[in-house]
Design a protein around this motif. Sequence first.
Motif, PDB file in Angstrom:
ATOM      1  N   ARG A  15       0.834  -1.192   0.000  1.00 23.71           N
ATOM      2  CA  ARG A  15       0.000   0.000   0.000  1.00 23.71           C
ATOM      3  C   ARG A  15       0.873   1.248   0.000  1.00 23.71           C
ATOM      4  NH1 ARG A  15      -5.260  -1.267   0.582  1.00 23.71           N
ATOM      5  NH2 ARG A  15      -5.793   0.939   0.650  1.00 23.71           N
ATOM      6  N   ASP A  16       0.519   2.155  -0.859  1.00 25.94           N
ATOM      7  CA  ASP A  16       1.264   3.409  -1.010  1.00 25.94           C
ATOM      8  C   ASP A  16       0.369   4.546  -0.551  1.00 25.94           C
ATOM      9  OD1 ASP A  16       2.375   5.788  -1.982  1.00 25.94           O
ATOM     10  OD2 ASP A  16       3.350   4.754  -3.661  1.00 25.94           O
ATOM     11  N   PRO A  17       0.767   5.307   0.490  1.00 25.51           N
ATOM     12  CA  PRO A  17      -0.075   6.406   0.982  1.00 25.51           C
ATOM     13  C   PRO A  17      -0.426   7.402  -0.119  1.00 25.51           C
ATOM     14  CG  PRO A  17       1.730   5.974   2.505  1.00 25.51           C
ATOM     15  CD  PRO A  17       1.999   5.151   1.287  1.00 25.51           C
ATOM     16  N   PHE A  18       0.507   7.660  -1.025  1.00 22.43           N
ATOM     17  CA  PHE A  18       0.222   8.600  -2.108  1.00 22.43           C
ATOM     18  C   PHE A  18      -0.887   8.065  -3.017  1.00 22.43           C
ATOM     19  CE2 PHE A  18       0.954   9.699  -6.593  1.00 22.43           C
ATOM     20  CZ  PHE A  18       0.688  11.060  -6.541  1.00 22.43           C
ATOM     21  N   VAL A  19      -0.776   6.801  -3.387  1.00 19.89           N
ATOM     22  CA  VAL A  19      -1.789   6.202  -4.253  1.00 19.89           C
ATOM     23  C   VAL A  19      -3.142   6.178  -3.547  1.00 19.89           C
ATOM     24  CG1 VAL A  19      -2.487   4.096  -5.445  1.00 19.89           C
ATOM     25  CG2 VAL A  19      -0.102   4.844  -5.525  1.00 19.89           C
ATOM     26  N   ASP A  20      -3.125   5.818  -2.255  1.00 22.39           N
ATOM     27  CA  ASP A  20      -4.372   5.813  -1.485  1.00 22.39           C
ATOM     28  C   ASP A  20      -5.005   7.195  -1.469  1.00 22.39           C
ATOM     29  OD1 ASP A  20      -4.128   3.160  -0.951  1.00 22.39           O
ATOM     30  OD2 ASP A  20      -3.301   3.409   1.069  1.00 22.39           O
ATOM     31  N   TRP A  21      -4.171   8.223  -1.284  1.00 22.11           N
ATOM     32  CA  TRP A  21      -4.695   9.594  -1.228  1.00 22.11           C
ATOM     33  C   TRP A  21      -5.323   9.989  -2.559  1.00 22.11           C
ATOM     34  CZ3 TRP A  21      -4.163  14.153  -3.828  1.00 22.11           C
ATOM     35  CH2 TRP A  21      -4.719  15.275  -3.222  1.00 22.11           C
ATOM     36  N   VAL A  22      -4.643   9.673  -3.656  1.00 25.49           N
ATOM     37  CA  VAL A  22      -5.178  10.024  -4.975  1.00 25.49           C
ATOM     38  C   VAL A  22      -6.517   9.328  -5.202  1.00 25.49           C
ATOM     39  CG1 VAL A  22      -4.812   9.838  -7.458  1.00 25.49           C
ATOM     40  CG2 VAL A  22      -2.922  10.520  -5.979  1.00 25.49           C
ATOM     41  N   ARG A  23      -6.598   8.050  -4.813  1.00 26.49           N
ATOM     42  CA  ARG A  23      -7.860   7.321  -5.001  1.00 26.49           C
ATOM     43  C   ARG A  23      -8.976   7.911  -4.158  1.00 26.49           C
ATOM     44  NH1 ARG A  23      -4.784   1.457  -4.855  1.00 26.49           N
ATOM     45  NH2 ARG A  23      -4.229   1.390  -7.082  1.00 26.49           N
ATOM     46  N   GLN A  24      -8.645   8.336  -2.926  1.00 29.25           N
ATOM     47  CA  GLN A  24      -9.660   8.942  -2.068  1.00 29.25           C
ATOM     48  C   GLN A  24     -10.087  10.309  -2.599  1.00 29.25           C
ATOM     49  OE1 GLN A  24      -7.983   8.982   1.875  1.00 29.25           O
ATOM     50  NE2 GLN A  24      -7.634   6.774   1.866  1.00 29.25           N
ATOM     51  N   ALA A  25      -9.161  10.986  -3.274  1.00 28.30           N
ATOM     52  CA  ALA A  25      -9.470  12.321  -3.798  1.00 28.30           C
ATOM     53  C   ALA A  25     -10.258  12.269  -5.094  1.00 28.30           C
ATOM     54  CB  ALA A  25      -8.165  13.101  -4.024  1.00 28.30           C
ATOM     55  N   THR A  26     -10.215  11.141  -5.790  1.00 31.28           N
ATOM     56  CA  THR A  26     -10.825  11.053  -7.117  1.00 31.28           C
ATOM     57  C   THR A  26     -12.304  11.447  -7.145  1.00 31.28           C
ATOM     58  OG1 THR A  26      -9.238   9.363  -7.813  1.00 31.28           O
ATOM     59  CG2 THR A  26     -11.287   9.502  -9.048  1.00 31.28           C
ATOM     60  N   PRO A  27     -13.144  10.998  -6.187  1.00 24.35           N
ATOM     61  CA  PRO A  27     -14.553  11.423  -6.239  1.00 24.35           C
ATOM     62  C   PRO A  27     -14.711  12.940  -6.154  1.00 24.35           C
ATOM     63  CG  PRO A  27     -14.284   9.579  -4.721  1.00 24.35           C
ATOM     64  CD  PRO A  27     -12.909  10.032  -5.091  1.00 24.35           C
ATOM     65  N   TYR A  28     -13.835  13.595  -5.388  1.00 26.26           N
ATOM     66  CA  TYR A  28     -13.916  15.051  -5.256  1.00 26.26           C
ATOM     67  C   TYR A  28     -13.432  15.740  -6.525  1.00 26.26           C
ATOM     68  CZ  TYR A  28     -14.863  13.964  -0.445  1.00 26.26           C
ATOM     69  OH  TYR A  28     -15.439  13.447   0.692  1.00 26.26           O
ATOM     70  N   ILE A  29     -12.425  15.168  -7.174  1.00 26.78           N
ATOM     71  CA  ILE A  29     -11.942  15.735  -8.435  1.00 26.78           C
ATOM     72  C   ILE A  29     -13.064  15.732  -9.459  1.00 26.78           C
ATOM     73  CG2 ILE A  29     -10.361  15.365 -10.362  1.00 26.78           C
ATOM     74  CD1 ILE A  29      -8.332  14.266  -8.293  1.00 26.78           C
ATOM     75  N   HIS A  30     -13.782  14.612  -9.557  1.00 25.35           N
ATOM     76  CA  HIS A  30     -14.901  14.538 -10.496  1.00 25.35           C
ATOM     77  C   HIS A  30     -16.024  15.489 -10.097  1.00 25.35           C
ATOM     78  CE1 HIS A  30     -13.206  11.325 -12.814  1.00 25.35           C
ATOM     79  NE2 HIS A  30     -13.169  10.467 -11.798  1.00 25.35           N
ATOM     80  N   ALA A  31     -16.308  15.550  -8.783  1.00 30.39           N
ATOM     81  CA  ALA A  31     -17.420  16.383  -8.314  1.00 30.39           C
ATOM     82  C   ALA A  31     -17.151  17.868  -8.507  1.00 30.39           C
ATOM     83  CB  ALA A  31     -17.699  16.094  -6.838  1.00 30.39           C
ATOM     84  N   HIS A  32     -15.881  18.291  -8.408  1.00 28.25           N
ATOM     85  CA  HIS A  32     -15.544  19.714  -8.469  1.00 28.25           C
ATOM     86  C   HIS A  32     -15.350  20.231  -9.893  1.00 28.25           C
ATOM     87  CE1 HIS A  32     -15.420  19.560  -4.250  1.00 28.25           C
ATOM     88  NE2 HIS A  32     -14.141  19.357  -4.047  1.00 28.25           N
ATOM     89  N   ARG A  33     -15.145  19.323 -10.857  1.00 26.10           N
ATOM     90  CA  ARG A  33     -14.863  19.783 -12.211  1.00 26.10           C
ATOM     91  C   ARG A  33     -16.030  20.621 -12.750  1.00 26.10           C
ATOM     92  NH1 ARG A  33     -13.888  15.202 -14.449  1.00 26.10           N
ATOM     93  NH2 ARG A  33     -11.639  15.258 -14.088  1.00 26.10           N
TER      94      ARG A  33
END
Length: 447
Positions: A15-33
Amino acid sequence: MSDTRPTPESIDQDRDPFVDWVRQATPYIHAHRGRTFVIAFGGEAVADARFPDLVHDIALLHGLGIRLVLVHGARPQIEARLQGQGAQLRYVNGLRITDDKALVCVKEAAGTVRVEIEALLSLGLANSPMAGVRIPVVSGNFVTARPLGVIEGIDYRHTGEVRRVDHRTLQAVLEQGAVALMPPLGYSPTGEVFNLSAADVARGAAVALGADKLIFLIEQAEEQAADLIAPTLLASEVDALLAATPEMPDEIAACLRAAASACRNGIRRVHLVRRQRNGALLRELLTRDGSGTLISAEPYEALRSACIDDVAGILELLSPLEASGVLVRRSHERLETEIHRFFVTERDGMVTACAAFYPYPQENMAELACLAVHPQYLGDHRGERLLEHIMALALAQNIERLFVLTTQTAHWFQERGFQPAELDILPMEKKSLYNFQRNSKVFVKTL
């Protein structure tokens, strides 16, 4: 051939904390576009040596397709110019008085700050976060202002307040992919210039545009601000908070008033974020729990009846407790058929806690079952909120006693008024389903 598939242990190690963070952020990236955010910050941010880091974060948000309006203050730059002339900006009742000499300093400072921001947003150096970035920035006379006038005998001279924001021109700027930059200045139809509060300008712009978010980057240290305001706040609570907290810094008080006004005028969410924390803006916008204070017209974390779309989230809560023997295992199918019995607290689409209510009206009793809270959200009284909600529901149905069956959480219920009871006290229907292998203890609370 040997089986080389990764074991659960090796998966966890990978598990990579950076990868985990990006995956957790993905719904917000889509929602904010495509959304419109108004971001306000003071002149202190521009004077800070770390301001380029904030600009990099703003550039990232722009790159994610967010339409940005930036509102800047210039207080330290104005005060520095006044001090150079042996003068100072006067304040009465928290409002600044802008005389002729101060107005000259205000215009000079606002112009200098604007140029500095535009310069940083124009950077495109290789091997930097701005490499390959081109962000057009547009500033202009977007704000029509009026003078504050004379209040309680005090003439505030060139200090004004927002009268109107040219939202059509601002929308056109944003639709062209540019960042709109708004200084703390306003103009009158007679050609006068007024010194404005950046918080007032940001509020006016957000309301005029119908922005999706209004964000204030505040200067107070995280510990100091946390002592004064909670992580979530309703707009209706702001006036009482300010009245009860006379030591509230003027900057935060102004932002809170602007936030409450924005919420009352249709802005769903306003954020107060501590600027000094590295990456605070990104944490607030791209993580579920954020990093500042959220102010909204309606509760951010809703407690509501569950629906069929909540089944997956409820199962995610219950599965670990079922595996450890705390709760009885429920199948997906059973949960679907009984979903009308469940209540959940939900935060940005995530089920953070749940509980079920099973009434037995003939015996004037009801069962509280499946009370579970997500491990990341323990300690914030979500279980108590659900318990209180179900107790109120039981009372509304003339239920006299609420019971639970538990194997490992007896103390939690006892601390909340439940008393040990014998199996015979259970309703006949429930008693017939009792699992003697589990040997659950019975606790009852008289309502």
